[in-house]
Write an enzyme that holds these catalytic residues in place. Structure first.
Site, short mmCIF file in Angstrom:
data_model
loop_
_atom_site.label_atom_id
_atom_site.label_comp_id
_atom_site.label_asym_id
_atom_site.label_seq_id
_atom_site.Cartn_x
_atom_site.Cartn_y
_atom_site.Cartn_z
N ARG A 1 0.87 -1.19 0.00
CA ARG A 1 0.00 0.00 0.00
C ARG A 1 0.90 1.23 0.00
O ARG A 1 1.53 1.53 1.02
CB ARG A 1 -0.88 0.02 1.26
CG ARG A 1 -2.00 -0.99 1.28
CD ARG A 1 -2.90 -0.74 2.49
NE ARG A 1 -4.08 -1.56 2.47
CZ ARG A 1 -4.19 -2.76 3.04
NH1 ARG A 1 -3.18 -3.28 3.68
NH2 ARG A 1 -5.32 -3.43 2.96
N ARG B 1 1.03 -1.60 -5.28
CA ARG B 1 -0.27 -1.08 -5.68
C ARG B 1 -0.15 0.42 -5.91
O ARG B 1 0.38 1.14 -5.05
CB ARG B 1 -1.30 -1.33 -4.59
CG ARG B 1 -2.63 -0.68 -4.99
CD ARG B 1 -3.71 -0.87 -4.00
NE ARG B 1 -3.54 -0.11 -2.79
CZ ARG B 1 -4.36 -0.25 -1.74
NH1 ARG B 1 -5.35 -1.12 -1.79
NH2 ARG B 1 -4.20 0.47 -0.66
N ASN C 1 -11.83 -6.27 1.30
CA ASN C 1 -12.31 -5.22 2.22
C ASN C 1 -13.30 -4.31 1.49
O ASN C 1 -14.37 -4.01 2.00
CB ASN C 1 -11.14 -4.36 2.72
CG ASN C 1 -10.04 -5.19 3.34
OD1 ASN C 1 -10.31 -6.29 3.79
ND2 ASN C 1 -8.83 -4.69 3.35
N ASP C 2 -12.91 -3.89 0.31
CA ASP C 2 -13.80 -3.02 -0.45
C ASP C 2 -14.88 -3.83 -1.16
O ASP C 2 -16.02 -3.38 -1.26
CB ASP C 2 -13.00 -2.20 -1.47
CG ASP C 2 -12.36 -1.00 -0.80
OD1 ASP C 2 -13.04 -0.32 -0.03
OD2 ASP C 2 -11.16 -0.75 -1.06
N ARG D 1 -17.22 0.40 5.50
CA ARG D 1 -16.26 -0.39 6.26
C ARG D 1 -15.72 0.33 7.49
O ARG D 1 -14.99 -0.26 8.29
CB ARG D 1 -15.11 -0.88 5.36
CG ARG D 1 -14.28 0.22 4.77
CD ARG D 1 -13.36 -0.29 3.68
NE ARG D 1 -12.03 -0.64 4.15
CZ ARG D 1 -10.99 -0.81 3.34
NH1 ARG D 1 -11.14 -0.73 2.02
NH2 ARG D 1 -9.81 -1.11 3.81
N CYS E 1 -5.97 -10.19 -1.42
CA CYS E 1 -5.09 -9.42 -0.53
C CYS E 1 -5.88 -8.64 0.51
O CYS E 1 -5.30 -7.91 1.30
CB CYS E 1 -4.19 -8.48 -1.33
SG CYS E 1 -5.11 -7.22 -2.23
C1 PEP Z 1 -9.14 -4.24 -0.05
O1 PEP Z 1 -9.99 -3.38 -0.33
O2 PEP Z 1 -9.41 -5.40 0.30
C2 PEP Z 1 -7.71 -3.87 -0.11
C3 PEP Z 1 -6.77 -4.78 0.03
O3 PEP Z 1 -7.40 -2.56 -0.24
P1 PEP Z 1 -7.55 -1.49 0.94
O4 PEP Z 1 -7.83 -2.22 2.21
O5 PEP Z 1 -6.26 -0.74 1.01
O6 PEP Z 1 -8.67 -0.65 0.47
MG MG Z 2 -9.36 -1.59 -1.31
#
Ligand code: PEP
Ligand code: MG
Length: 590
Positions: free
Chosen positions: A307, A343, A465-466, A476, A513
């Site tokens: 990141r 990324r 996560n997104d 979130r 990820c």
């Molecule tokens: C995700 O969204 O799962 C991700 C790995 O990116 P971030 O948590 O940085 O948004």
């Molecule tokens: Mg993300």
């Protein structure tokens, strides 16, 4: 573990987001800006209010000169000169005159008088039809916030930098840029009223290996600095004034953990291979170049997600191409020949640059974020893409774009990469001509149309996560709806399956990820769905490997097949948990 409060102790229960137990004195950070006090001041006390303003201005001046000095040393006088404008704001006679007048005429406290003045100042400047003056608004905000912090004696980022004793931080909210400043020597753990497991603050805590709890609702209002506390990042308990009995129980837990970690150490060098002989690529997520050492030590095979946002936040200016190159190159060289997937910038959402003019958005997670931002701010993107390309000459570098929603975005980003490759060729600067580029799949449209994207990239990495937040419409960051954030929701499973199938059909690999890949209970499900790579925070990688090495892929596939036919997310969760707990009970003992 204390389920019931014992005499004298007080227990708060939140959402555990970063494992580990710590104990120490708490430091309660002051509340957000909204809590600017307003009160009447007696005639004879008015001069004291004016003196407080003067003191705050002197302190702010000292802080700005210090930041200017650091920037000057780091990146040169040209960039440091932006702070001259900040110093000029402090010296503006209107500021002192107007705030002093407000204090005297309204007989109010300095914080409120200053707050009114600052709001009026900013509003007036924003309305003026002069681009230069409008652009000064963020400078003014920056300075007025500093002054307010000094008036309130507020524990801002500056104060977090200045911690000199180990403590447990308690706050209403922490943003990722604050968490990124935590020094592990002094921050034993933290607990916040708001937040959820996949907020970047929580992700940062796991990366730093600091025990943390979020979603404590109103704890920060009830607690006071100096209290002694025990924070349990496994269960989400924050125990104030723990009894001898509680401390004893936790002491035993700590001893069991040491034994278990020793067991995990034995498999660090072993491959992540299932009992039926299927090799899984197990990588690590990192946030800072210095995390490369943790990747090596945790037994991961390189970096599945770097990141890069943390190179950009907590500073007054953007990192240059050279600075970024140095950071990416450092990781690539340290881990060579293992892959490092960088990324591209994912600003927006809950990660912002303090100095960049980004309009306030109603829904920042649906707004000007990640690839959308980069495709418009091409000068910022150019510096990053050139830096990544240059680093690709020094190791096994790959890159991926975040928040891809359609094929056109991949085309546009790829076209820019080609343009910068041409530039570098002309300049005689080496890079990997065949650098692999992937897309993050974290928006439902990308998962549904994954077959259109698969033709344009070399790999997919699912950002669960997104993906979960967008497919279930669950913010979130919002602790009130955190219980609805369901990784095993049938819709999420279908989106993952569609993505994996599209990848395999087009001969590319697909990883995960997001935080789902760091949850041992969900690993059987992900592998059963056909995921090829898992990338998790380094601290959890040994546990994931431990589990993979006890799993039969055939069993995981059967589990996923049944899950895809199951209506209830909870039922799916329980079946994956049951399998995981059966094959690796010691992982879940705590
Ligand atoms: C995700 O969204 O799962 C991700 C790995 O990116 P971030 O948590 O940085 O948004
Ligand atoms: Mg993300």
């Amino acid at each position: 573990m204390p389920e019931h409060a014992k005499a004298g102790e007080q227990t708060f229960k939140g959402i555990p987001v970063s494992p580990g137990v710590c104990r120490g004195r708490i430091l309660v950070l002051d509340k957000k800006e909204s809590s600017i006090p307003k009160y009447d001041v007696a005639e004879e006390d008015l001069p004291e209010q004016a003196q407080r303003l003067e003191k705050a201005l002197i302190e702010t001046r000292r802080e700005i000169i210090e930041v200017q000095r650091q920037v000057n040393e780091g990146v040169g006088a040209e960039n440091a000169s932006i702070f001259d404008a900040h110093l000029l704001v402090l010296e503006d006679p209107i500021l002192i005159d107007e705030v002093t007048r407000l204090i005297a005429s309204r007989k109010i406290n300095v914080e409120w008088a200053f707050h009114e003045f600052a709001e009026k100042y900013v509003a007036t400047l924003s309305r003026i039809d002069d681009e230069y003056l409008r652009e000064r608004v963020s400078d003014i905000r920056d300075v007025t916030e500093r002054i307010m912090n000094n008036l309130l004696g507020r524990s801002d980022a500056g104060a977090l930098r200045k911690l000199h004793e180990p403590c447990i931080i308690i706050a209403e909210e922490l943003v990722p840029s604050q968490t990124a400043l935590f020094d592990k020597k002094f921050v034993l753990g933290f607990a916040t009223d708001s937040g959820s497991k996949t907020s970047h603050t929580a992700i940062m805590a796991r990366s730093l290996q600091i025990p943390a709890i979020v979603g404590l609702k109103t704890a920060s209002q009830q607690l006071k600095s100096g209290d002694y506390a025990l924070l349990d990042g496994y269960t989400g308990h924050l125990v104030i004034n723990p009894t001898e009995q509680t401390l004893f129980e936790y002491g035993q837990l700590a001893r069991r953990q040491v034994t278990f970690h020793e067991k995990l150490r034995d498999i660090l060098e072993q491959p992540a291979v299932t009992l039926d002989g299927v090799r899984v690529v197990l990588s690590a997520n990192i946030e800072q170049p210095g995390d490369a050492a943790a990747v090596k030590n945790c037994g991961a095979e390189g970096v599945g997600l770097f990141r890069t946002e943390y190179l950009f936040i907590n500073r007054g200016i953007l990192p240059t191409e050279d600075e970024q190159y140095a950071a990416y190159q450092q990781v690539a060289a340290a881990l060579k020949p293992q892959p490092v997937i960088i990324r591209t910038l994912d600003l927006g959402g809950d990660k912002f640059l303090s100095h960049l003019q980004v309009p306030n958005e109603m829904n920042p997670f649906l707004g000007w974020r990640a690839i959308r931002f980069c495709l418009q701010e091409t000068q910022i993107f150019r510096a990053q893409l050139r830096a990544i390309l240059r680093a690709s000459a020094e190791g096994n570098v790959k890159m991926m774009y975040p928040m891809i929603s359609c094929a056109a975005e991949v085309d546009q980003a790829n076209a820019l990469v080609e343009e910068y490759k041409t530039e570098l060729r002309k300049e005689g600067i080496p890079f990997d001509e065949n650098i692999e580029i992937g897309a993050m799949i974290e928006i439902p449209s990308a998962a549904i149309a994954a077959d259109t994207l698969a033709k344009k990239v070399k790999f997919f990495s699912i950002g669960t996560n997104d993906l979960i937040q967008y497919s279930l419409a669950i913010d979130r960051l919002n602790e009130r709806i955190a219980h609805l954030y369901e990784p095993t929701h049938p819709a999420v499973l279908r989106l993952i399956k569609m993505t994996v199938d599209a990848a395999h059909k087009h001969g590319i690999w697909c990883g995960v990820c997001g935080e789902m890949a760091g949850d041992p209970e969900l690993i059987p499900l992900l592998l059963g769905l056909g995921v090829d790579e898992l990338s998790a925070t380094p601290a959890i990688v040994p546990q994931i490997k431990f589990l993979i090495r006890r799993l039969k892929l055939q069993e995981a596939k059967a589990l996923a097949e049944t899950a895809l036919q199951t209506d209830s997310g909870l039922e799916i969760l329980v079946s994956s948990q049951t399998l995981a707990r059966n094959i690796a009970p010691s992982l879940f003992e705590k």
